[in-house]
Design a protein around this motif. Structure first.
Motif, PDB file in Angstrom:
ATOM      1  N   VAL A 101     -87.107 120.147-105.138  1.00 17.48           N
ATOM      2  CA  VAL A 101     -86.369 120.533-106.332  1.00 17.48           C
ATOM      3  C   VAL A 101     -85.250 119.524-106.546  1.00 17.48           C
ATOM      4  O   VAL A 101     -84.404 119.336-105.669  1.00 17.48           O
ATOM      5  N   VAL A 105     -81.975 118.670-108.518  1.00 23.58           N
ATOM      6  CA  VAL A 105     -80.934 119.400-109.245  1.00 23.58           C
ATOM      7  C   VAL A 105     -80.026 118.412-109.971  1.00 23.58           C
ATOM      8  O   VAL A 105     -79.537 117.439-109.381  1.00 23.58           O
ATOM      9  N   HIS A 154     -76.567 118.580-112.115  1.00 20.56           N
ATOM     10  CA  HIS A 154     -75.460 119.488-112.412  1.00 20.56           C
ATOM     11  C   HIS A 154     -74.951 119.322-113.845  1.00 20.56           C
ATOM     12  O   HIS A 154     -75.196 118.314-114.506  1.00 20.56           O
ATOM     13  N   ARG A 214     -71.004 116.882-108.664  1.00 13.87           N
ATOM     14  CA  ARG A 214     -72.091 117.653-108.068  1.00 13.87           C
ATOM     15  C   ARG A 214     -71.608 118.705-107.080  1.00 13.87           C
ATOM     16  O   ARG A 214     -72.380 119.592-106.697  1.00 13.87           O
ATOM     17  N   ILE A 273     -72.140 122.531-107.685  1.00 10.96           N
ATOM     18  CA  ILE A 273     -73.485 123.121-107.681  1.00 10.96           C
ATOM     19  C   ILE A 273     -74.100 123.094-106.284  1.00 10.96           C
ATOM     20  O   ILE A 273     -75.240 123.510-106.100  1.00 10.96           O
ATOM     21  N   ALA A 308     -77.669 124.531-104.601  1.00 13.31           N
ATOM     22  CA  ALA A 308     -78.627 123.684-103.885  1.00 13.31           C
ATOM     23  C   ALA A 308     -78.942 124.278-102.515  1.00 13.31           C
ATOM     24  O   ALA A 308     -80.103 124.332-102.085  1.00 13.31           O
ATOM     25  N   VAL A 343     -84.301 120.026-101.369  1.00  8.32           N
ATOM     26  CA  VAL A 343     -83.476 119.893-102.569  1.00  8.32           C
ATOM     27  C   VAL A 343     -82.809 118.527-102.597  1.00  8.32           C
ATOM     28  O   VAL A 343     -82.274 118.057-101.576  1.00  8.32           O
ATOM     29  N   ASN A 381     -79.823 116.865-104.761  1.00 10.36           N
ATOM     30  CA  ASN A 381     -78.727 117.114-105.699  1.00 10.36           C
ATOM     31  C   ASN A 381     -78.217 115.759-106.175  1.00 10.36           C
ATOM     32  O   ASN A 381     -77.545 115.037-105.443  1.00 10.36           O
ATOM     33  N   VAL A 426     -84.613 120.546-112.134  1.00  9.00           N
ATOM     34  CA  VAL A 426     -83.815 121.700-112.520  1.00  9.00           C
ATOM     35  C   VAL A 426     -82.436 121.206-112.924  1.00  9.00           C
ATOM     36  O   VAL A 426     -81.770 120.513-112.145  1.00  9.00           O
ATOM     37  N   GLY A 427     -82.029 121.546-114.126  1.00  6.73           N
ATOM     38  CA  GLY A 427     -80.711 121.130-114.575  1.00  6.73           C
ATOM     39  C   GLY A 427     -79.985 122.262-115.260  1.00  6.73           C
ATOM     40  O   GLY A 427     -80.599 123.118-115.902  1.00  6.73           O
ATOM     41  N   HIS A 428     -78.661 122.275-115.118  1.00  9.40           N
ATOM     42  CA  HIS A 428     -77.827 123.322-115.715  1.00  9.40           C
ATOM     43  C   HIS A 428     -76.931 122.718-116.779  1.00  9.40           C
ATOM     44  O   HIS A 428     -76.251 121.717-116.530  1.00  9.40           O
ATOM     45  N   ILE A 450     -76.500 129.668-111.853  1.00  4.88           N
ATOM     46  CA  ILE A 450     -76.349 128.816-110.663  1.00  4.88           C
ATOM     47  C   ILE A 450     -75.486 129.480-109.596  1.00  4.88           C
ATOM     48  O   ILE A 450     -75.044 128.809-108.663  1.00  4.88           O
TER      49      ILE A 450
END
Length: 294
Positions: free
Chosen positions: A57, A59, A61, A71, A74, A78, A88, A90, A145-147, A275
């Motif tokens: 995954v 990530v 942020h 980062r 988040i 993670a 993960v 990040n 995956v992004g927020h 998150i």
């Protein structure tokens, strides 16, 4: 629900999400010379699935592409995903201007073209870095995956093969992904500008009003469709930071382009529970990732 109740809930949600202590990574690797050109790796904490190599995954942020938001905020998310059996990555990237901003003004969002240069370079370097840092991860089973602003970058990164022909980040084929899970993403720049999302952050990212229309075809996910990559948006109906209308506009644009994009709307959920490992919404996000990854 009364506006004051919604606002109070949003404050509580943000305090909860930012109340977790940062979690240090297992390994950090650089993909460039700038201090922000690094990726933190978290190894899976448990074994799930059929055994063997585990999904990766990646990530990205949020923080409106502004320099103060890195980062670290988040990292609990993670680590939460690592606790669900994922490897993960990040990813950090250059954001707003490094120089101090005048007192009383907001930091500038993004850095053109540096923010995009970094995301592209990091993804290109990722397979080799993963083999070294997290050998139990399978980069062929990768989910982006992004927020928020990171949700924009995840959607954009998955669309590099449909960028204009003269874009320096364009790839000749789709990035090998299992899919994208974009959390409250700034996914349609026209709608984001109309709603003044994050104080005009999308406009700032592209260099300001004069460059906004010219650069949108290179940066706006709503103009980079269809991608042919499985995509799910997760959005809180009570989000006051990036309203539901932004995600809906992207989903509508995808449908018009002949692509089906999943849109999971969560009742009584704002921007940050997506998150926040302490929130039920975070478990929903993990399940959406698992459906693509496994």
């Amino acid at each position: 629900m009364p506006d004051d109740v919604v606002a109070a809930r949003a404050v509580a949600e943000e305090e909860s999400a930012f109340g977790h202590p940062p979690v240090d990574p297992d390994v950090t690797a650089a993909y460039g010379d700038h201090p922000d050109q690094v990726i933190d790796f978290y190894v899976p904490r448990v074994e799930v699935g059929p055994g063997g190599p585990v999904p990766l995954v990646v990530v990205l942020h949020g923080g409106a592409w502004r320099a103060p938001y890195d980062r670290r905020h988040i990292t609990p998310f993670a680590d939460y995903l690592a606790g669900r059996g994922f490897a993960v990555a990040n990813m950090e990237y250059r954001r707003g201007a490094e120089s101090p901003v005048p007192e009383g003004t907001s930091p500038i969002a993004g850095r053109w073209p540096g923010t995009f240069d970094d995301v592209a370079a990091a993804l290109d370097a990722l397979p080799a870095l993963v083999r070294e840092a997290v050998p139990q991860a399978d980069a062929r089973r990768m989910v982006l995956v992004g927020h928020s602003a990171g949700g924009h970058l995840a959607l954009w990164a998955a669309a590099r093969h449909v960028l204009p022909a003269d874009a320096p980040w364009r790839t000749g084929a789709p990035v090998p992904l299992r899919g994208v899970v974009a959390l409250a993403p700034i996914a349609d720049f026209a709608v984001a500008e109309k709603l003044d999302v994050c104080g005009g952050a999308a406009r700032q990212l592209l260099g300001g009003e004069a460059q906004f229309d010219e650069r949108r075809p290179y940066a706006d996910p709503a103009l980079l469709l269809p991608t042919g990559i499985a995509t799910t948006l997760v959005q809180g109906r009570g989000d006051l930071v990036v309203p539901q209308a932004v995600a809906e506009a992207y989903a509508d644009a995808a449908a018009k382009a002949g692509e089906v994009v999943g849109l999971t709307l969560l009742e009584d959920v704002g921007h940050f529970p997506l998150i926040d490992p302490a929130a039920d919404a975070c478990a929903v996000v993990a399940e959406e990732i698992a459906q693509l990854a496994w």
